[in-house]
Motif scaffolding. Structure first.
Motif, PDB file in Angstrom:
ATOM      1  N   PRO A   1      -2.226  18.947   1.950  1.00 26.62           N
ATOM      2  CA  PRO A   1      -3.215  18.488   2.927  1.00 26.62           C
ATOM      3  C   PRO A   1      -2.816  18.841   4.358  1.00 26.62           C
ATOM      4  N   THR A   2      -3.801  18.934   5.218  1.00 28.26           N
ATOM      5  CA  THR A   2      -3.566  19.182   6.641  1.00 28.26           C
ATOM      6  C   THR A   2      -4.154  18.025   7.429  1.00 28.26           C
ATOM      7  N   GLY A   3      -3.320  17.111   7.861  1.00 30.34           N
ATOM      8  CA  GLY A   3      -3.782  16.001   8.683  1.00 30.34           C
ATOM      9  C   GLY A   3      -4.382  14.842   7.911  1.00 30.34           C
ATOM     10  N   TYR A   4      -4.211  14.803   6.606  1.00 34.39           N
ATOM     11  CA  TYR A   4      -4.690  13.683   5.810  1.00 34.39           C
ATOM     12  C   TYR A   4      -3.799  13.556   4.587  1.00 34.39           C
ATOM     13  N   SER A   5      -3.969  12.470   3.844  1.00 33.18           N
ATOM     14  CA  SER A   5      -3.266  12.274   2.578  1.00 33.18           C
ATOM     15  C   SER A   5      -4.302  12.273   1.467  1.00 33.18           C
ATOM     16  N   HIS A   6      -3.901  12.679   0.289  1.00 30.83           N
ATOM     17  CA  HIS A   6      -4.844  12.701  -0.831  1.00 30.83           C
ATOM     18  C   HIS A   6      -5.108  11.315  -1.406  1.00 30.83           C
ATOM     19  N   ILE A   7      -4.099  10.438  -1.372  1.00 36.72           N
ATOM     20  CA  ILE A   7      -4.224   9.171  -2.075  1.00 36.72           C
ATOM     21  C   ILE A   7      -3.770   8.009  -1.190  1.00 36.72           C
ATOM     22  N   ALA A   8      -4.559   6.949  -1.210  1.00 33.43           N
ATOM     23  CA  ALA A   8      -4.178   5.674  -0.606  1.00 33.43           C
ATOM     24  C   ALA A   8      -4.357   4.624  -1.686  1.00 33.43           C
ATOM     25  N   LYS A   9      -3.276   4.001  -2.069  1.00 33.21           N
ATOM     26  CA  LYS A   9      -3.281   3.020  -3.157  1.00 33.21           C
ATOM     27  C   LYS A   9      -2.934   1.645  -2.589  1.00 33.21           C
TER      28      LYS A   9
ATOM     29  N   LYS B   1       0.844  -1.187   0.000  1.00 33.58           N
ATOM     30  CA  LYS B   1       0.000   0.000   0.000  1.00 33.58           C
ATOM     31  C   LYS B   1       0.880   1.237   0.000  1.00 33.58           C
ATOM     32  N   GLU B   2       0.389   2.253  -0.651  1.00 31.66           N
ATOM     33  CA  GLU B   2       1.088   3.537  -0.699  1.00 31.66           C
ATOM     34  C   GLU B   2       0.116   4.613  -0.238  1.00 31.66           C
ATOM     35  N   ILE B   3       0.583   5.497   0.620  1.00 32.59           N
ATOM     36  CA  ILE B   3      -0.209   6.644   1.058  1.00 32.59           C
ATOM     37  C   ILE B   3       0.621   7.877   0.762  1.00 32.59           C
ATOM     38  N   PHE B   4       0.065   8.778  -0.048  1.00 26.04           N
ATOM     39  CA  PHE B   4       0.858   9.929  -0.464  1.00 26.04           C
ATOM     40  C   PHE B   4      -0.027  11.083  -0.924  1.00 26.04           C
ATOM     41  N   SER B   5       0.613  12.232  -1.091  1.00 21.51           N
ATOM     42  CA  SER B   5      -0.037  13.448  -1.586  1.00 21.51           C
ATOM     43  C   SER B   5       0.877  14.071  -2.635  1.00 21.51           C
ATOM     44  N   PRO B   6       0.469  14.003  -3.899  1.00 22.12           N
ATOM     45  CA  PRO B   6       1.329  14.574  -4.944  1.00 22.12           C
ATOM     46  C   PRO B   6       1.407  16.094  -4.848  1.00 22.12           C
ATOM     47  N   ALA B   7       2.527  16.626  -5.279  1.00 14.84           N
ATOM     48  CA  ALA B   7       2.746  18.077  -5.235  1.00 14.84           C
ATOM     49  C   ALA B   7       1.791  18.832  -6.163  1.00 14.84           C
ATOM     50  N   THR B   8       1.117  18.123  -7.047  1.00 12.95           N
ATOM     51  CA  THR B   8       0.190  18.764  -7.983  1.00 12.95           C
ATOM     52  C   THR B   8      -1.175  19.049  -7.369  1.00 12.95           C
ATOM     53  N   LEU B   9      -1.408  18.584  -6.122  1.00  6.84           N
ATOM     54  CA  LEU B   9      -2.661  18.853  -5.402  1.00  6.84           C
ATOM     55  C   LEU B   9      -2.385  19.806  -4.246  1.00  6.84           C
ATOM     56  N   PRO B  10      -3.425  20.464  -3.734  1.00  8.26           N
ATOM     57  CA  PRO B  10      -3.219  21.375  -2.597  1.00  8.26           C
ATOM     58  C   PRO B  10      -2.612  20.633  -1.407  1.00  8.26           C
TER      59      PRO B  10
END
Length: 133
Positions: A14-22, A3-12
């Motif tokens: 995040p504060t206290g969460y991640s944008h993507i969980a794969k 599993k990968e949990i991340f937030s790409p630099a192309t999205l705003p």
């Protein structure tokens, strides 16, 4: 499990969460919305937002343990707050949440404000998806 949990630099940012969980491999565990009720069904913390948040996270922990998972396995978290919960109370919720979740790689999350929950007096409900081996 992979599993990968991340937030790409192309999205705003995040504060206290991640944008993507794969999740590439493993078993998904879906936990129904948990509220501030104890094992007998009695409401915990009537009128006390922090007490309700604490009970919800305790219930999530118990549910995940019953499925062979832990809080660290959560990849998605959906939080529902009733409209009467003040914006000023959100830091209190986050402080409790941060004791239970991985602050370095928090799950993908959604927070929704609703007019009410299934029973009067409930202020918060949280449902999660976890990924395990």
């Amino acid at each position: 499990m992979s599993k990968e949990i991340f937030s790409p630099a192309t999205l705003p940012p995040p504060t206290g969460y991640s944008h993507i969980a794969k999740v590439n491999k493993g078993t998904l565990v879906y936990v129904a919305g948990q509220v501030s009720a104890d094992a007998s069904g009695k409401m915990v913390g009537e009128g006390n937002f922090e007490a309700q948040v604490e009970q919800v996270f305790k219930n999530l922990t118990l549910a995940l343990e019953a499925a062979g998972a832990t809080m660290a396995d959560i990849v998605k978290l959906n939080t529902y707050l009733v409209a009467e919960v003040s914006q000023d109370d959100l830091p209190k919720m986050r402080a409790i949440r941060d004791r239970y979740l991985n602050k370095e790689k928090p799950p993908a999350s959604t927070l929704v404000v609703v007019s009410r929950l299934a029973r009067p007096g409930w202020l918060i409900e949280i449902e999660v998806v976890a990924a395990i081996d």
